[in-house]
Scaffold this active site. Structure first.
Site, PDB file in Angstrom:
ATOM      1  N   HIS A  11       9.732 -35.429  13.694  1.00  0.00           N
ATOM      2  CA  HIS A  11       8.380 -35.765  14.172  1.00  0.00           C
ATOM      3  C   HIS A  11       7.821 -34.649  15.064  1.00  0.00           C
ATOM      4  CE1 HIS A  11      10.013 -36.522  18.139  1.00  0.00           C
ATOM      5  NE2 HIS A  11      11.038 -37.082  17.515  1.00  0.00           N
ATOM      6  N   TRP A  16       7.342 -38.127  25.399  1.00  0.00           N
ATOM      7  CA  TRP A  16       8.556 -37.917  26.192  1.00  0.00           C
ATOM      8  C   TRP A  16       9.206 -36.560  25.925  1.00  0.00           C
ATOM      9  CZ3 TRP A  16      11.936 -42.801  27.469  1.00  0.00           C
ATOM     10  CH2 TRP A  16      11.151 -43.700  28.215  1.00  0.00           C
ATOM     11  N   ASN A  17       8.968 -35.965  24.756  1.00  0.00           N
ATOM     12  CA  ASN A  17       9.379 -34.564  24.561  1.00  0.00           C
ATOM     13  C   ASN A  17       8.613 -33.705  25.558  1.00  0.00           C
ATOM     14  OD1 ASN A  17       9.396 -34.902  20.926  1.00  0.00           O
ATOM     15  ND2 ASN A  17      11.126 -35.104  22.334  1.00  0.00           N
ATOM     16  N   GLY A  24      15.653 -41.271  22.679  1.00  0.00           N
ATOM     17  CA  GLY A  24      16.482 -42.171  21.877  1.00  0.00           C
ATOM     18  C   GLY A  24      15.658 -43.208  21.143  1.00  0.00           C
ATOM     19  N   ARG A  62       6.845 -42.411  16.347  1.00  0.00           N
ATOM     20  CA  ARG A  62       6.659 -40.951  16.306  1.00  0.00           C
ATOM     21  C   ARG A  62       7.025 -40.385  14.933  1.00  0.00           C
ATOM     22  NH1 ARG A  62      11.067 -42.284  19.604  1.00  0.00           N
ATOM     23  NH2 ARG A  62      12.952 -40.986  19.639  1.00  0.00           N
ATOM     24  N   GLU A  89      16.403 -42.225  15.861  1.00  0.00           N
ATOM     25  CA  GLU A  89      17.036 -41.236  16.723  1.00  0.00           C
ATOM     26  C   GLU A  89      18.367 -41.792  17.232  1.00  0.00           C
ATOM     27  OE1 GLU A  89      17.988 -38.649  17.293  1.00  0.00           O
ATOM     28  OE2 GLU A  89      16.652 -37.484  18.568  1.00  0.00           O
ATOM     29  N   LYS A 100      15.651 -34.708  31.523  1.00  0.00           N
ATOM     30  CA  LYS A 100      16.775 -33.870  31.086  1.00  0.00           C
ATOM     31  C   LYS A 100      17.182 -32.858  32.145  1.00  0.00           C
ATOM     32  CE  LYS A 100      15.706 -34.851  26.318  1.00  0.00           C
ATOM     33  NZ  LYS A 100      15.401 -34.510  24.940  1.00  0.00           N
ATOM     34  N   ARG A 116      24.743 -34.464  25.646  1.00  0.00           N
ATOM     35  CA  ARG A 116      23.628 -34.117  24.764  1.00  0.00           C
ATOM     36  C   ARG A 116      24.092 -33.623  23.385  1.00  0.00           C
ATOM     37  NH1 ARG A 116      19.181 -29.518  25.386  1.00  0.00           N
ATOM     38  NH2 ARG A 116      17.572 -30.467  24.084  1.00  0.00           N
ATOM     39  N   HIS A 182      14.314 -37.616  13.208  1.00  0.00           N
ATOM     40  CA  HIS A 182      14.446 -37.200  14.616  1.00  0.00           C
ATOM     41  C   HIS A 182      15.434 -36.047  14.780  1.00  0.00           C
ATOM     42  CE1 HIS A 182      12.354 -40.899  15.798  1.00  0.00           C
ATOM     43  NE2 HIS A 182      12.879 -41.339  14.661  1.00  0.00           N
ATOM     44  N   GLY A 183      15.377 -35.447  15.977  1.00  0.00           N
ATOM     45  CA  GLY A 183      16.260 -34.320  16.273  1.00  0.00           C
ATOM     46  C   GLY A 183      17.710 -34.610  15.904  1.00  0.00           C
TER      47      GLY A 183
END
Ligand code: DG2
Length: 248
Positions: A11, A16-17, A24, A62, A89, A100, A116, A182-183
């Site tokens: 996405h 929040w990024n 999450g 997202r 995620e 973070k 992480r 997601h990542g």
């Protein structure tokens, strides 16, 4: 012989990024930049004549909105959509909602990176009473054991049944498949596709909003290891930014 076409899309930037918070399963929206990235992602697919025939997404807005925006830009908004929590995620446990850089400062680089990026160490569990908990969310009513935290290994284990039962049949039917996720759920898939070791996967980051194209052979092995980002320069830049998210 014929090959299969798979497009992975993380996405675009989420709120929040942008704020550098562990996200999450918290269902945060895209930022304006994230929406633009999603549109650009769809333009890149169209420019490269990679037009999805079916899209698989997580249950998080997202990813769903990124899929819709990119498909709209590629004039493929009409294709069938399949969604599953299995593409969600990684559940970030008690880190969800935390900054973070602050976590890195409080616990140190090693603990931060273990939580992480280690393959098999999950963060502490998130309490059901937390405002960032998904316990009781109706969209997960059919999930047998709702996660309260996950490591990458957990993500791979819950993603693979979906990959095998839902995505592979679409690929084998000759469809160009878009997976909008997601990542970390995409890191899990890339680990599987490219056969990356538990150690080496720690160093792999996925950029936001840039389609990653994989041509797969008859055995579903990548023809080009690592696939190909449709905008390699933007991908390299964004990968750096993701890697540096612990730094202020
Ligand atoms: C990010 C990934 O997930 O974070 O959960 O914070 O892809 O949904 O924005 P995404 C999150 P990192 O593991 O890269 O810190």
């Amino acid at each position: 012989s014929a090959t299969y076409k798979l497009i992975l899309l993380r996405h675009g930037q989420s709120e929040w990024n942008e704020k550098n918070l562990f996200t999450g399963w918290v269902d945060v929206p895209l930022t304006e930049k994230g929406r633009a990235e999603a549109t650009r992602g769809g333009e890149l697919m169209a420019e490269n004549q990679l037009l999805p025939d079916v899209v698989h997404t997580s249950l998080l807005r997202r990813a769903m909105n990124t899929a819709n925006r990119s498909l709209d830009a590629a004039d493929r908004l009409w294709i069938p959509v399949k969604r599953s929590w299995r593409l969600n995620e990684r559940h970030y446990g008690a880190l969800q909602g935390k900054n973070k850089a602050e976590i890195r400062e409080e616990y140190g680089e090693e603990q931060f990176m273990t939580w992480r990026r280690s393959y098999d160490t999950p963060p502490p569990e998130l309490d059901d009473s937390s405002e960032w908990s998904q316990a009781g969310d109706p969209r997960y009513a059919d999930v047998a054991n709702l996660p309260r935290t996950e490591c990458l290994k957990d993500v791979l284990e819950r993603f693979m049944p979906y990959w095998e039962e839902q995505v592979i049949p679409d690929l084998k039917a000759g469809k160009t498949v878009l997976v909008a996720a997601h990542g970390n759920s995409l890191r899990a898939l890339v680990k599987h596709l490219d056969g990356i070791s538990d150690e080496e996967i720690a160093g792999l980051n996925i950029p936001t909003g840039i389609p990653l194209y994989y041509e797969l052979d008859q055995n579903l092995k990548p023809v080009t290891p690592g696939g190909r980002y449709l905008d390699p320069d933007a991908a390299a830049e964004s990968i750096k930014a993701v890697a540096n998210q612990g730094k202020k």
